[in-house]
Write a protein that holds these residues in place. Structure first.
Motif, PDB file in Angstrom:
ATOM      1  N   GLY A   1     -27.966  55.978 -20.470  1.00  0.00           N
ATOM      2  CA  GLY A   1     -26.629  55.499 -20.802  1.00  0.00           C
ATOM      3  C   GLY A   1     -26.390  55.403 -22.299  1.00  0.00           C
ATOM      4  N   VAL A   2     -27.094  56.251 -23.080  1.00  0.00           N
ATOM      5  CA  VAL A   2     -26.955  56.243 -24.535  1.00  0.00           C
ATOM      6  C   VAL A   2     -25.983  57.347 -24.953  1.00  0.00           C
ATOM      7  CG1 VAL A   2     -28.151  56.487 -26.733  1.00  0.00           C
ATOM      8  CG2 VAL A   2     -29.295  55.391 -24.809  1.00  0.00           C
ATOM      9  N   PRO A   3     -24.903  57.019 -25.637  1.00  0.00           N
ATOM     10  CA  PRO A   3     -23.937  58.049 -26.030  1.00  0.00           C
ATOM     11  C   PRO A   3     -24.413  58.862 -27.228  1.00  0.00           C
ATOM     12  CG  PRO A   3     -23.242  55.938 -26.888  1.00  0.00           C
ATOM     13  CD  PRO A   3     -24.456  55.666 -26.040  1.00  0.00           C
ATOM     14  N   ILE A   4     -23.902  60.073 -27.343  1.00  0.00           N
ATOM     15  CA  ILE A   4     -24.150  60.907 -28.509  1.00  0.00           C
ATOM     16  C   ILE A   4     -23.054  60.612 -29.522  1.00  0.00           C
ATOM     17  CG2 ILE A   4     -24.614  63.235 -29.323  1.00  0.00           C
ATOM     18  CD1 ILE A   4     -26.400  62.264 -26.991  1.00  0.00           C
ATOM     19  N   LYS A   5     -23.438  60.235 -30.735  1.00  0.00           N
ATOM     20  CA  LYS A   5     -22.450  59.881 -31.763  1.00  0.00           C
ATOM     21  C   LYS A   5     -22.221  61.016 -32.763  1.00  0.00           C
ATOM     22  CE  LYS A   5     -21.807  55.560 -30.412  1.00  0.00           C
ATOM     23  NZ  LYS A   5     -22.032  54.398 -31.271  1.00  0.00           N
ATOM     24  N   PHE A   6     -23.318  61.678 -33.186  1.00  0.00           N
ATOM     25  CA  PHE A   6     -23.198  62.714 -34.218  1.00  0.00           C
ATOM     26  C   PHE A   6     -24.110  63.891 -33.899  1.00  0.00           C
ATOM     27  CE2 PHE A   6     -22.592  58.593 -36.335  1.00  0.00           C
ATOM     28  CZ  PHE A   6     -21.333  58.768 -36.891  1.00  0.00           C
ATOM     29  N   ILE A   7     -23.751  65.066 -34.439  1.00  0.00           N
ATOM     30  CA  ILE A   7     -24.651  66.212 -34.395  1.00  0.00           C
ATOM     31  C   ILE A   7     -24.731  66.805 -35.801  1.00  0.00           C
ATOM     32  CG2 ILE A   7     -24.252  66.778 -31.970  1.00  0.00           C
ATOM     33  CD1 ILE A   7     -22.448  69.076 -32.938  1.00  0.00           C
ATOM     34  N   GLY A   8     -25.898  67.338 -36.128  1.00  0.00           N
ATOM     35  CA  GLY A   8     -26.094  67.986 -37.419  1.00  0.00           C
ATOM     36  C   GLY A   8     -26.197  69.487 -37.231  1.00  0.00           C
ATOM     37  N   VAL A   9     -25.374  70.248 -37.947  1.00  0.00           N
ATOM     38  CA  VAL A   9     -25.357  71.705 -37.789  1.00  0.00           C
ATOM     39  C   VAL A   9     -25.726  72.423 -39.085  1.00  0.00           C
ATOM     40  CG1 VAL A   9     -23.686  71.649 -35.905  1.00  0.00           C
ATOM     41  CG2 VAL A   9     -22.866  71.764 -38.266  1.00  0.00           C
ATOM     42  N   GLY A  10     -26.330  71.712 -40.013  1.00  0.00           N
ATOM     43  CA  GLY A  10     -26.713  72.309 -41.288  1.00  0.00           C
ATOM     44  C   GLY A  10     -27.324  71.270 -42.197  1.00  0.00           C
ATOM     45  N   GLU A  11     -27.423  71.593 -43.480  1.00  0.00           N
ATOM     46  CA  GLU A  11     -28.092  70.711 -44.422  1.00  0.00           C
ATOM     47  C   GLU A  11     -27.149  70.120 -45.457  1.00  0.00           C
ATOM     48  OE1 GLU A  11     -31.360  72.827 -46.075  1.00  0.00           O
ATOM     49  OE2 GLU A  11     -32.465  72.926 -44.187  1.00  0.00           O
ATOM     50  N   LYS A  12     -25.854  70.284 -45.284  1.00  0.00           N
ATOM     51  CA  LYS A  12     -24.882  69.721 -46.204  1.00  0.00           C
ATOM     52  C   LYS A  12     -24.275  68.457 -45.607  1.00  0.00           C
ATOM     53  CE  LYS A  12     -23.656  74.304 -47.970  1.00  0.00           C
ATOM     54  NZ  LYS A  12     -22.558  75.296 -48.150  1.00  0.00           N
ATOM     55  N   ILE A  13     -23.691  67.632 -46.464  1.00  0.00           N
ATOM     56  CA  ILE A  13     -23.108  66.377 -45.980  1.00  0.00           C
ATOM     57  C   ILE A  13     -22.063  66.626 -44.909  1.00  0.00           C
ATOM     58  CG2 ILE A  13     -21.622  64.439 -46.666  1.00  0.00           C
ATOM     59  CD1 ILE A  13     -23.108  64.291 -49.268  1.00  0.00           C
ATOM     60  N   GLN A  14     -21.231  67.634 -45.108  1.00  0.00           N
ATOM     61  CA  GLN A  14     -20.162  67.913 -44.145  1.00  0.00           C
ATOM     62  C   GLN A  14     -20.688  68.504 -42.834  1.00  0.00           C
ATOM     63  OE1 GLN A  14     -20.485  69.168 -47.183  1.00  0.00           O
ATOM     64  NE2 GLN A  14     -19.859  71.324 -47.336  1.00  0.00           N
ATOM     65  N   ASP A  15     -21.988  68.822 -42.784  1.00  0.00           N
ATOM     66  CA  ASP A  15     -22.564  69.381 -41.566  1.00  0.00           C
ATOM     67  C   ASP A  15     -22.979  68.309 -40.559  1.00  0.00           C
ATOM     68  OD1 ASP A  15     -22.239  71.996 -42.406  1.00  0.00           O
ATOM     69  OD2 ASP A  15     -24.176  72.052 -43.420  1.00  0.00           O
ATOM     70  N   LEU A  16     -22.862  67.042 -40.932  1.00  0.00           N
ATOM     71  CA  LEU A  16     -23.057  65.956 -39.971  1.00  0.00           C
ATOM     72  C   LEU A  16     -21.687  65.628 -39.395  1.00  0.00           C
ATOM     73  CD1 LEU A  16     -24.998  63.909 -38.666  1.00  0.00           C
ATOM     74  CD2 LEU A  16     -24.403  62.319 -40.500  1.00  0.00           C
ATOM     75  N   ARG A  17     -21.507  65.912 -38.121  1.00  0.00           N
ATOM     76  CA  ARG A  17     -20.173  65.855 -37.530  1.00  0.00           C
ATOM     77  C   ARG A  17     -20.111  64.912 -36.331  1.00  0.00           C
ATOM     78  NH1 ARG A  17     -19.186  72.442 -37.429  1.00  0.00           N
ATOM     79  NH2 ARG A  17     -19.440  72.770 -39.685  1.00  0.00           N
ATOM     80  N   ASP A  18     -18.914  64.422 -36.072  1.00  0.00           N
ATOM     81  CA  ASP A  18     -18.701  63.632 -34.860  1.00  0.00           C
ATOM     82  C   ASP A  18     -18.988  64.505 -33.641  1.00  0.00           C
ATOM     83  OD1 ASP A  18     -17.924  61.332 -36.193  1.00  0.00           O
ATOM     84  OD2 ASP A  18     -15.820  61.946 -36.272  1.00  0.00           O
ATOM     85  N   PHE A  19     -19.578  63.910 -32.636  1.00  0.00           N
ATOM     86  CA  PHE A  19     -19.896  64.652 -31.413  1.00  0.00           C
ATOM     87  C   PHE A  19     -18.639  64.877 -30.585  1.00  0.00           C
ATOM     88  CE2 PHE A  19     -21.274  64.533 -26.883  1.00  0.00           C
ATOM     89  CZ  PHE A  19     -21.952  65.743 -26.871  1.00  0.00           C
ATOM     90  N   GLN A  20     -18.398  66.130 -30.202  1.00  0.00           N
ATOM     91  CA  GLN A  20     -17.260  66.488 -29.363  1.00  0.00           C
ATOM     92  C   GLN A  20     -17.801  67.070 -28.054  1.00  0.00           C
ATOM     93  OE1 GLN A  20     -15.361  69.020 -32.505  1.00  0.00           O
ATOM     94  NE2 GLN A  20     -13.565  67.750 -32.082  1.00  0.00           N
ATOM     95  N   PRO A  21     -17.740  66.307 -26.971  1.00  0.00           N
ATOM     96  CA  PRO A  21     -18.364  66.732 -25.707  1.00  0.00           C
ATOM     97  C   PRO A  21     -17.920  68.110 -25.224  1.00  0.00           C
ATOM     98  CG  PRO A  21     -17.666  64.451 -25.571  1.00  0.00           C
ATOM     99  CD  PRO A  21     -17.102  64.978 -26.851  1.00  0.00           C
ATOM    100  N   LYS A  67     -30.345  69.737 -36.350  1.00  0.00           N
ATOM    101  CA  LYS A  67     -30.795  71.131 -36.217  1.00  0.00           C
ATOM    102  C   LYS A  67     -30.094  71.868 -35.083  1.00  0.00           C
ATOM    103  CE  LYS A  67     -35.298  70.035 -38.228  1.00  0.00           C
ATOM    104  NZ  LYS A  67     -36.768  70.086 -38.079  1.00  0.00           N
ATOM    105  N   MET A  68     -28.825  71.569 -34.894  1.00  0.00           N
ATOM    106  CA  MET A  68     -28.062  72.246 -33.854  1.00  0.00           C
ATOM    107  C   MET A  68     -27.445  73.551 -34.353  1.00  0.00           C
ATOM    108  SD  MET A  68     -28.525  70.490 -31.185  1.00  0.00           S
ATOM    109  CE  MET A  68     -27.283  71.141 -30.076  1.00  0.00           C
ATOM    110  N   ASP A  69     -27.790  73.943 -35.576  1.00  0.00           N
ATOM    111  CA  ASP A  69     -27.304  75.214 -36.115  1.00  0.00           C
ATOM    112  C   ASP A  69     -28.256  76.360 -35.802  1.00  0.00           C
ATOM    113  OD1 ASP A  69     -29.065  73.738 -37.733  1.00  0.00           O
ATOM    114  OD2 ASP A  69     -28.668  75.049 -39.444  1.00  0.00           O
ATOM    115  N   GLY A  70     -29.419  76.059 -35.249  1.00  0.00           N
ATOM    116  CA  GLY A  70     -30.396  77.088 -34.935  1.00  0.00           C
ATOM    117  C   GLY A  70     -30.331  77.488 -33.474  1.00  0.00           C
ATOM    118  N   THR A  71     -31.491  77.852 -32.916  1.00  0.00           N
ATOM    119  CA  THR A  71     -31.533  78.301 -31.527  1.00  0.00           C
ATOM    120  C   THR A  71     -31.512  77.129 -30.549  1.00  0.00           C
ATOM    121  OG1 THR A  71     -33.963  78.342 -31.641  1.00  0.00           O
ATOM    122  CG2 THR A  71     -32.806  80.401 -32.116  1.00  0.00           C
ATOM    123  N   ALA A  72     -31.829  75.924 -31.013  1.00  0.00           N
ATOM    124  CA  ALA A  72     -31.853  74.755 -30.118  1.00  0.00           C
ATOM    125  C   ALA A  72     -30.451  74.430 -29.619  1.00  0.00           C
ATOM    126  CB  ALA A  72     -32.418  73.543 -30.868  1.00  0.00           C
TER     127      ALA A  72
END
Length: 221
Positions: free
Chosen positions: A137-157, A119-124
């Motif tokens: 010490g837990v890394p971020i691996k993925f972020i979701g910016v929508g509801e489509k398969i391609q909206d799950l993306r690798d995390f880019q700091p 839910k990183m496509d909203g106001t959060a």
């Protein structure tokens, strides 16, 4: 456990063109271990490369559900001793500090190898991830910016931090140019004539270089 979880996952399996092992009707709402074990045996027999086990929206303060996670991990290791090879905690980007507390509980009982923030496509904006990485010490691996398969993306700091601070590429370039000019100015007055002792301005220059130096470790032009 999550409402309509089986139906949701079945739909996503169709969209992603992958196989799914669903719990039997009599298994729904009960012990999840049988479907976990069955899935792993099927994957091994049919030579699948990857098995993803969705644990369906559990609350960290529910002891019974936490115990089920512990049992599932034990069942996984019984079938494949070296597994699980990845344990991702999926958190809602709007949860804030509560997400840190959840991550701490799961880390204690089942271990976590990374986070996926949705839910990183909203106001959060997900500023809590700074605390999770720092405290656990837990890394971020993925972020979701929508509801489509391609909206799950690798995390880019870098991209994430710019979004968190409200920066954009143009503003970042402007700040870097200002920093470069400041460093050139402080370097020009960095030593007191005849003493050879760096003045306070040199310390400022060093700090600026450390803060704004490029990834390669060289000077900023």
């Amino acid at each position: 456990f999550r409402a309509a979880a089986v139906e949701q996952l079945a739909e996503w399996a169709i969209r992603a063109n992958v196989s799914i092992e669903k719990p039997l009707l009599e298994e729904r709402g009960g012990d999840p271990v049988p479907v976990v074990s069955r899935s792993l045996r099927r994957a091994r027999d049919e030579k699948f490369d990857v098995v993803i086990i969705d644990t369906s929206g559990r609350l960290s303060n529910n002891f019974e559900l936490t115990q089920q996670l512990i049992d599932m991990k034990a069942a996984i290791q019984k079938e494949i001793p070296s597994a699980p090879h990845e344990t991702l905690l999926v958190v809602d980007g709007s949860l804030g500090r509560n997400a840190v507390e959840q991550a701490a509980v799961w880390m204690k009982y089942v271990g976590i190898s990374g986070l996926a923030i949705t839910k990183m496509d909203g106001t959060a904006r997900g500023g809590f991830v700074v605390s999770v990485v720092r405290d656990l010490g837990v890394p971020i691996k993925f972020i979701g910016v929508g509801e489509k398969i391609q909206d799950l993306r690798d995390f880019q700091p870098e991209v994430f931090v710019d979004a968190l601070l409200g920066n954009n590429a143009e503003k970042s370039a402007e700040l870097k140019l200002k920093a470069s000019k400041m460093m050139k100015f402080t370097s020009a007055i960095s030593e007191t004539p005849g003493s050879g002792v760096p003045s306070r301005s040199n310390s400022v220059s060093d700090r600026l270089k450390a803060s704004f130096g490029n990834n390669g470790g060289g000077e900023i032009a």
